[in-house]
Structure formats: structure tokens, C-alpha cells
Design a protein around this motif. Structure first.
Motif, PDB file in Angstrom:
ATOM      1  N   ARG A   1     -28.575  -0.393 -85.736  1.00 35.02           N
ATOM      2  CA  ARG A   1     -28.345   0.748 -86.626  1.00 35.02           C
ATOM      3  C   ARG A   1     -29.630   1.546 -86.834  1.00 35.02           C
ATOM      4  O   ARG A   1     -29.590   2.779 -86.922  1.00 35.02           O
ATOM      5  CB  ARG A   1     -27.788   0.288 -87.967  1.00 35.02           C
ATOM      6  N   LEU A   2     -30.766   0.867 -86.908  1.00 34.22           N
ATOM      7  CA  LEU A   2     -32.049   1.562 -87.029  1.00 34.22           C
ATOM      8  C   LEU A   2     -32.245   2.510 -85.858  1.00 34.22           C
ATOM      9  O   LEU A   2     -32.621   3.679 -86.036  1.00 34.22           O
ATOM     10  CB  LEU A   2     -33.188   0.541 -87.074  1.00 34.22           C
ATOM     11  N   LYS A   3     -31.966   2.045 -84.656  1.00 28.04           N
ATOM     12  CA  LYS A   3     -32.120   2.886 -83.468  1.00 28.04           C
ATOM     13  C   LYS A   3     -31.169   4.075 -83.517  1.00 28.04           C
ATOM     14  O   LYS A   3     -31.553   5.194 -83.166  1.00 28.04           O
ATOM     15  CB  LYS A   3     -31.881   2.043 -82.215  1.00 28.04           C
ATOM     16  N   ARG A   4     -29.921   3.855 -83.946  1.00 25.63           N
ATOM     17  CA  ARG A   4     -28.957   4.952 -84.038  1.00 25.63           C
ATOM     18  C   ARG A   4     -29.398   6.001 -85.053  1.00 25.63           C
ATOM     19  O   ARG A   4     -29.285   7.207 -84.806  1.00 25.63           O
ATOM     20  CB  ARG A   4     -27.577   4.414 -84.425  1.00 25.63           C
ATOM     21  N   SER A   5     -29.891   5.547 -86.190  1.00 21.85           N
ATOM     22  CA  SER A   5     -30.317   6.474 -87.240  1.00 21.85           C
ATOM     23  C   SER A   5     -31.525   7.284 -86.806  1.00 21.85           C
ATOM     24  O   SER A   5     -31.596   8.500 -87.030  1.00 21.85           O
ATOM     25  CB  SER A   5     -30.636   5.705 -88.528  1.00 21.85           C
ATOM     26  N   LEU A   6     -32.492   6.618 -86.175  1.00 25.62           N
ATOM     27  CA  LEU A   6     -33.678   7.326 -85.693  1.00 25.62           C
ATOM     28  C   LEU A   6     -33.289   8.375 -84.658  1.00 25.62           C
ATOM     29  O   LEU A   6     -33.770   9.512 -84.692  1.00 25.62           O
ATOM     30  CB  LEU A   6     -34.676   6.334 -85.092  1.00 25.62           C
ATOM     31  N   GLU A   7     -32.427   7.994 -83.745  1.00 25.77           N
ATOM     32  CA  GLU A   7     -31.985   8.928 -82.706  1.00 25.77           C
ATOM     33  C   GLU A   7     -31.260  10.118 -83.318  1.00 25.77           C
ATOM     34  O   GLU A   7     -31.410  11.262 -82.864  1.00 25.77           O
ATOM     35  CB  GLU A   7     -31.074   8.206 -81.713  1.00 25.77           C
ATOM     36  N   ALA A   8     -30.480   9.870 -84.376  1.00 24.11           N
ATOM     37  CA  ALA A   8     -29.689  10.935 -84.987  1.00 24.11           C
ATOM     38  C   ALA A   8     -30.559  12.040 -85.575  1.00 24.11           C
ATOM     39  O   ALA A   8     -30.150  13.204 -85.604  1.00 24.11           O
ATOM     40  CB  ALA A   8     -28.782  10.355 -86.071  1.00 24.11           C
ATOM     41  N   ILE A   9     -31.759  11.697 -86.055  1.00 23.90           N
ATOM     42  CA  ILE A   9     -32.623  12.736 -86.633  1.00 23.90           C
ATOM     43  C   ILE A   9     -33.858  13.001 -85.771  1.00 23.90           C
ATOM     44  O   ILE A   9     -34.761  13.727 -86.191  1.00 23.90           O
ATOM     45  CB  ILE A   9     -33.027  12.403 -88.081  1.00 23.90           C
ATOM     46  N   GLY A  10     -33.888  12.414 -84.580  1.00 25.03           N
ATOM     47  CA  GLY A  10     -34.931  12.754 -83.615  1.00 25.03           C
ATOM     48  C   GLY A  10     -36.289  12.165 -83.884  1.00 25.03           C
ATOM     49  O   GLY A  10     -37.314  12.776 -83.579  1.00 25.03           O
ATOM     50  N   ILE A  11     -36.346  10.938 -84.434  1.00 22.04           N
ATOM     51  CA  ILE A  11     -37.610  10.217 -84.595  1.00 22.04           C
ATOM     52  C   ILE A  11     -37.673   9.134 -83.527  1.00 22.04           C
ATOM     53  O   ILE A  11     -36.701   8.392 -83.329  1.00 22.04           O
ATOM     54  CB  ILE A  11     -37.734   9.586 -85.993  1.00 22.04           C
ATOM     55  N   SER A  12     -38.806   9.026 -82.865  1.00 19.67           N
ATOM     56  CA  SER A  12     -38.955   8.006 -81.826  1.00 19.67           C
ATOM     57  C   SER A  12     -39.299   6.655 -82.446  1.00 19.67           C
ATOM     58  O   SER A  12     -39.991   6.572 -83.461  1.00 19.67           O
ATOM     59  CB  SER A  12     -40.055   8.413 -80.841  1.00 19.67           C
ATOM     60  N   MET A  13     -38.794   5.600 -81.823  1.00 22.22           N
ATOM     61  CA  MET A  13     -39.114   4.246 -82.273  1.00 22.22           C
ATOM     62  C   MET A  13     -40.581   3.962 -81.963  1.00 22.22           C
ATOM     63  O   MET A  13     -40.994   4.027 -80.804  1.00 22.22           O
ATOM     64  CB  MET A  13     -38.223   3.227 -81.566  1.00 22.22           C
ATOM     65  N   PRO A  14     -41.405   3.652 -82.970  1.00 20.93           N
ATOM     66  CA  PRO A  14     -42.847   3.496 -82.741  1.00 20.93           C
ATOM     67  C   PRO A  14     -43.262   2.198 -82.069  1.00 20.93           C
ATOM     68  O   PRO A  14     -44.390   2.079 -81.609  1.00 20.93           O
ATOM     69  CB  PRO A  14     -43.434   3.605 -84.151  1.00 20.93           C
ATOM     70  N   VAL A  15     -42.351   1.205 -82.029  1.00 23.83           N
ATOM     71  CA  VAL A  15     -42.657  -0.074 -81.387  1.00 23.83           C
ATOM     72  C   VAL A  15     -41.455  -0.497 -80.560  1.00 23.83           C
ATOM     73  O   VAL A  15     -40.346   0.017 -80.738  1.00 23.83           O
ATOM     74  CB  VAL A  15     -43.001  -1.177 -82.426  1.00 23.83           C
ATOM     75  N   SER A  16     -41.666  -1.453 -79.661  1.00 27.52           N
ATOM     76  CA  SER A  16     -40.565  -1.968 -78.860  1.00 27.52           C
ATOM     77  C   SER A  16     -39.695  -2.904 -79.704  1.00 27.52           C
ATOM     78  O   SER A  16     -40.095  -3.339 -80.797  1.00 27.52           O
ATOM     79  CB  SER A  16     -41.100  -2.731 -77.646  1.00 27.52           C
ATOM     80  N   GLU A  17     -38.498  -3.219 -79.192  1.00 24.40           N
ATOM     81  CA  GLU A  17     -37.612  -4.137 -79.913  1.00 24.40           C
ATOM     82  C   GLU A  17     -38.246  -5.512 -80.083  1.00 24.40           C
ATOM     83  O   GLU A  17     -38.119  -6.139 -81.146  1.00 24.40           O
ATOM     84  CB  GLU A  17     -36.278  -4.251 -79.180  1.00 24.40           C
ATOM     85  N   ASP A  18     -38.934  -5.989 -79.061  1.00 25.96           N
ATOM     86  CA  ASP A  18     -39.597  -7.291 -79.159  1.00 25.96           C
ATOM     87  C   ASP A  18     -40.702  -7.255 -80.210  1.00 25.96           C
ATOM     88  O   ASP A  18     -40.877  -8.213 -80.986  1.00 25.96           O
ATOM     89  CB  ASP A  18     -40.177  -7.704 -77.805  1.00 25.96           C
ATOM     90  N   GLU A  19     -41.463  -6.168 -80.231  1.00 30.53           N
ATOM     91  CA  GLU A  19     -42.527  -6.035 -81.225  1.00 30.53           C
ATOM     92  C   GLU A  19     -41.952  -5.958 -82.639  1.00 30.53           C
ATOM     93  O   GLU A  19     -42.502  -6.544 -83.579  1.00 30.53           O
ATOM     94  CB  GLU A  19     -43.366  -4.788 -80.939  1.00 30.53           C
ATOM     95  N   LEU A  20     -40.837  -5.279 -82.775  1.00 29.03           N
ATOM     96  CA  LEU A  20     -40.222  -5.146 -84.091  1.00 29.03           C
ATOM     97  C   LEU A  20     -39.755  -6.499 -84.612  1.00 29.03           C
ATOM     98  O   LEU A  20     -39.952  -6.824 -85.797  1.00 29.03           O
ATOM     99  CB  LEU A  20     -39.038  -4.175 -84.023  1.00 29.03           C
TER     100      LEU A  20
END
Length: 286
Positions: free
Chosen positions: A52-71
Motif C-alpha cells: 500500500r505504501l508503494k501504491r500511495s507513493l505512486e499515486a502522488i508521484g513520490i519515488s521510494m527512497p529505499v529498496s524493499e529489502d532496505e525498508l
């Protein structure tokens, strides 16, 4: 005890973590957040929250600052650093900082922060007494499926409920319940059907909601996803909310009208028990 928090690649004492006054999360509420429950030092429903975090970020155009493994590693580390046995991990990602302007630059570096909160999730006394809620018009923005930090309306609504002697609110739009102030809302009809609002932009796509519905179907409890009114909810046999912090929490009255016998319903409490058992089992297996 001073907590250790995470901010943009650094582990810091909570009183040393500083965010720019120009951060768009502060100036425009231009940020996404997630909250993950922790029991026995284990993360509950983590894959759903990350998706859901990835979907929300994508919806407003913010890039994920770390990889899924790092998160995931950050979540494990913050739990370990703070010795969190039971509570919540709060994560927030804003678009970043620049001089105030409604228009934003394309190359901003997102601000990533995380902190923990100790919360007695299992021994919540409200699970035994149930919640009294009041209904209120839903005045939030239209895209409620995006988990932004725009929570002022919900905060004010919760305060109104407290001032009126209630525990929470349920929002109503076009005569139909959308959700609670910070949780999804459900009823169990007198014929034993679990009814919940269908997914749309009108409500947050709850992770706990999804898990509970899957468990209900597995337990052969009939489920209907549809809209319903305050009056139907008041006439139900049981009602409850679901969220990462509340798990499954009984609702015993709406606007002063008791639901069922005015006590937490047996089916609701059983669903709560099954959900906790299932999540602990999944967490231990990871």
C-alpha cells in the motif's frame, strides 16, 4: 526513555532529529505514511503495508527512497534499537524540501522518517467494553484510498467525539457510512452476514480489513461488500472497526443507540482472536 528514530539515513535520539521548515510534508501535507503493528518484536501484516505504501507513493508521484529489502531491514532495526515488544512502527515519506510553492520540482529528494510507539495492542481495554461512536458528515478529500498525512479533519472529528463523551466517529456521505475516523467499519447482520463497504476512493483500502475478510471467508462466514446506512448499522447484531493499531475492535453503540445488546459481540471477539492468532503465526514464520 529516549527513543532512537530514523531520518534520512541516520539513526538519532528523538530530540536530535530535525526536518527542514521547508519540507513539503510540513508545508503542504505532501507526504504518505504507514503504521505497522508489532507483537513480540515481530511485524504484523508487513507485506500488505509495504504494498500500500508503494501504491500511495505512486499515486502522488513520490519515488521510494529505499529498496524493499532496505525498508524491511529498517523496520527490523528500529524495533531492535528501541526494544519494541508491543506497539507500532510509524513511517512517513514526504516529497522533500524546497522553498514554498504550490508547484514542486521534479528532482526533490524525499524525506524518510520512522519512529516507534509503545502501545498495549493485546490488552486494549476497549476490546472488552467496546466503542461508543457518533456519526458525522465525511468532509475529507475525495481520494481517501491514498494514505496521506492529511488527517486534520479526522483529528478534529475525534476531538468532537471525545468532547461528546464518545470514543470515535463514523463518517457518512450521501446517507451511507464510508469508514471510521482512522479505521474501516463493519457490521454483522442479525442473519450472521459480515457486511463491509466495498473498496473505492471513498475509503482507505485497509490492510487489516483485507486480512479479516480473508479469515472470515476461510471460517465460512458469509461476507458482503456493499454500502450501508447508519440506520442499518444501528439495527445490526454486531459492529466493529479494523486497523493496524486496533486490530478488530467492537463497536457497541452509534449516536446513543445500542447495537445488539450493547456489549461486544461474540462473533466480533472471535474474529479478533482468530486475526491475532493468524498474524502471530505468520510473523513467527517469516
Amino acid at each position: 526513555m529516549t527513543r532512537t528514530v530514523y531520518l534520512n539515513g541516520q539513526w538519532l535520539p528523538e530530540d536530535q532529529a530535525k526536518v527542514s521548515i521547508f519540507d513539503r510534508g510540513y508545508v503542504f501535507a505532501d507526504a504518505i505514511y504507514e503504521v505497522t503493528a508489532v507483537i513480540g518484536g515481530k511485524l504484523l501484516d508487513y507485506p500488505g503495508h509495504t504494498a500500500r505504501l508503494k501504491r500511495s507513493l505512486e499515486a502522488i508521484g513520490i519515488s521510494m527512497p529505499v529498496s524493499e529489502d532496505e525498508l524491511l531491514d529498517l523496520h527490523h532495526t528500529i524495533v531492535e534499537k528501541n526494544g519494541l515488544d508491543q506497539g507500532l512502527v510509524y513511517l512517513q515519506i514526504s516529497r522533500g524540501a524546497e522553498d514554498r510553492n504550490f508547484l514542486f520540482s521534479d528532482n526533490l529528494t524525499p524525506t524518510l522518517s520512522m519512529f516507534t510507539q509503545v502501545v498495549p495492542l493485546l490488552a486494549n481495554p476497549k476490546a472488552e467494553t467496546g466503542l461508543a461512536v457518533i456519526s458525522m458528515p465525511d468532509g475529507r478529500w475525495a481520494n481517501r484510498q491514498i494514505k496521506t498525512v492529511q488527517l486534520l479533519y479526522s483529528s478534529l472529528a475525534k476531538m468532537e467525539a471525545k468532547n461528546r463523551g464518545a470514543d470515535d466517529v463514523i463518517f457518512v456521505e450521501d446517507g451511507l457510512i464510508t469508514e471510521a475516523s482512522s479505521a474501516n467499519f463493519h457490521i454483522i447482520t442479525k442473519s450472521g452476514v459480515l457486511v463491509t463497504r466495498q473498496l473505492s476512493n471513498a475509503l482507505l483500502h485497509g490492510i487489516t480489513r483485507s486480512s479479516v475478510l480473508s479469515l472470515a471467508l476461510t471460517a465460512q462466514l458469509k461476507v458482503e461488500e456493499r454500502a450501508f446506512s447508519v440506520e442499518e448499522a444501528q439495527d445490526a447484531a454486531e459492529a466493529f472497526i479494523t486497523s493496524a493499531g486496533a486490530f478488530v475492535m467492537p463497536v457497541v453503540s452509534i449516536d446513543g443507540t445500542s447495537i445488539g445488546d450493547g456489549k461486544p459481540g461474540k462473533t466480533t471477539l472471535r474474529i479478533r482472536e482468530i486475526y491475532i492468532e493468524d498474524q502471530l503465526s505468520r510473523a513467527m514464520a517469516r
